[in-house]
Design a protein around this motif. Structure first.
Motif, short mmCIF file in Angstrom:
data_model
loop_
_atom_site.label_atom_id
_atom_site.label_comp_id
_atom_site.label_asym_id
_atom_site.label_seq_id
_atom_site.Cartn_x
_atom_site.Cartn_y
_atom_site.Cartn_z
N LEU A 25 0.95 -1.02 0.16
CA LEU A 25 0.06 0.43 -0.41
C LEU A 25 0.76 0.89 -0.05
O LEU A 25 1.83 1.14 0.76
CB LEU A 25 -0.78 -0.13 1.00
CG LEU A 25 -2.55 -1.22 1.34
CD1 LEU A 25 -2.43 -1.10 2.36
CD2 LEU A 25 -3.03 -0.96 0.37
N SER A 28 0.31 7.16 2.81
CA SER A 28 -0.70 8.51 2.81
C SER A 28 -0.59 9.22 4.29
O SER A 28 -1.42 8.84 5.19
CB SER A 28 -2.09 8.29 2.06
OG SER A 28 -2.88 9.08 2.01
N PRO A 31 -6.13 9.09 3.69
CA PRO A 31 -6.53 8.12 2.78
C PRO A 31 -7.52 7.95 2.94
O PRO A 31 -8.65 7.93 1.44
CB PRO A 31 -5.77 6.80 3.82
CG PRO A 31 -6.68 6.79 5.48
CD PRO A 31 -5.38 8.28 5.65
N PRO A 34 -8.52 11.51 -1.61
CA PRO A 34 -7.82 10.26 -3.07
C PRO A 34 -6.62 11.67 -3.82
O PRO A 34 -6.69 12.54 -3.71
CB PRO A 34 -8.69 10.29 -4.24
CG PRO A 34 -9.96 11.11 -3.64
CD PRO A 34 -9.46 11.01 -2.37
N ASP A 40 -3.79 3.09 -4.85
CA ASP A 40 -3.80 3.57 -3.57
C ASP A 40 -2.67 1.97 -3.13
O ASP A 40 -2.04 2.26 -1.94
CB ASP A 40 -4.94 3.38 -3.06
CG ASP A 40 -5.43 3.74 -3.31
OD1 ASP A 40 -5.26 5.41 -2.14
OD2 ASP A 40 -7.00 4.02 -3.48
N LEU A 61 -6.32 -5.81 4.62
CA LEU A 61 -6.60 -4.25 5.35
C LEU A 61 -7.72 -4.15 5.74
O LEU A 61 -7.74 -3.01 6.64
CB LEU A 61 -7.54 -4.66 3.56
CG LEU A 61 -6.93 -4.55 2.46
CD1 LEU A 61 -7.79 -4.48 0.68
CD2 LEU A 61 -5.42 -3.40 2.31
N ASP A 106 -11.14 -2.65 -6.40
CA ASP A 106 -11.60 -1.70 -5.78
C ASP A 106 -12.05 -2.21 -4.42
O ASP A 106 -13.51 -3.16 -4.25
CB ASP A 106 -12.95 -0.57 -6.51
CG ASP A 106 -12.74 -0.03 -7.56
OD1 ASP A 106 -11.24 0.12 -8.54
OD2 ASP A 106 -13.10 0.74 -8.56
N ASP A 113 -14.03 4.80 2.80
CA ASP A 113 -12.89 5.49 1.87
C ASP A 113 -12.55 4.16 0.65
O ASP A 113 -13.27 3.49 1.42
CB ASP A 113 -11.55 5.22 3.14
CG ASP A 113 -11.36 6.44 4.20
OD1 ASP A 113 -11.88 7.34 3.97
OD2 ASP A 113 -11.20 6.01 4.98
N ARG A 114 -12.26 4.95 -0.08
CA ARG A 114 -11.72 3.63 -1.41
C ARG A 114 -10.64 3.91 -1.69
O ARG A 114 -9.50 4.77 -1.60
CB ARG A 114 -12.64 4.53 -2.56
CG ARG A 114 -12.47 3.48 -4.08
CD ARG A 114 -13.73 3.83 -5.20
NE ARG A 114 -13.34 3.78 -6.65
CZ ARG A 114 -12.38 3.83 -7.31
NH1 ARG A 114 -13.11 5.37 -7.21
NH2 ARG A 114 -12.59 3.27 -8.68
N LEU A 115 -9.76 2.46 -2.11
CA LEU A 115 -8.91 1.99 -2.16
C LEU A 115 -8.66 1.39 -3.98
O LEU A 115 -9.45 0.79 -3.79
CB LEU A 115 -8.84 0.94 -1.76
CG LEU A 115 -7.80 1.55 -0.12
CD1 LEU A 115 -8.51 1.68 0.81
CD2 LEU A 115 -6.98 0.59 0.32
#
Length: 123
Positions: A25, A28, A31, A34, A40, A61, A106, A113-115
């Motif tokens: 990862l 950041s 996080p 974006p 990410d 995660l 995704d 939150d979106r990774l």
């Protein structure tokens, strides 16, 4: 002679996707904000079997980011998969899309939150 359809696959099955996920990862400061043009992180699954690969990825995660609410992937980039998996009594949707980039997965957390993870093909 079998009357059913012949299914051929070149990827390892669920029992072969053992071990912790190979994941990197990006660092950041925040996080939830974006950064345009960046992913990410990167994920090196051992197979194209999401049913085998996602539980370990989700566990790593979730330990770092909190509960995972949804995982999305490109439908033709992976073997057919489960549509949900159990997260301690509740189901986490695993959703396939044809419009999603074929080399990404995704992950959406409960906090919203979106990774975006680049999925490096197992081959």
């Amino acid at each position: 002679m079998s009357s059913g359809p012949h299914v051929r696959t070149t990827t390892p099955k669920a029992g072969m996707a053992a071990g912790p996920p190979r994941l990197k990862l990006r660092a950041s400061q925040n996080p939830s904000v974006p950064t345009p043009g960046y992913v990410d992180g990167a994920w090196w699954p051992r197979s194209r079997d999401l049913s085998a690969e996602l539980p370990a990825l989700r566990a790593v995660l979730a330990a770092r980011l909190g509960p995972i609410d949804r995982i999305a992937y490109h439908t033709t980039a992976w073997d057919p998969s489960v549509r949900h998996f159990d997260r301690r009594g509740s189901l986490v949707p695993v959703v396939g899309y044809r419009r999603q980039d074929s080399d990404t997965v995704d992950v959406t957390t409960s906090a919203g939150d979106r990774l975006v993870l680049v999925a490096v093909p197992p081959a």
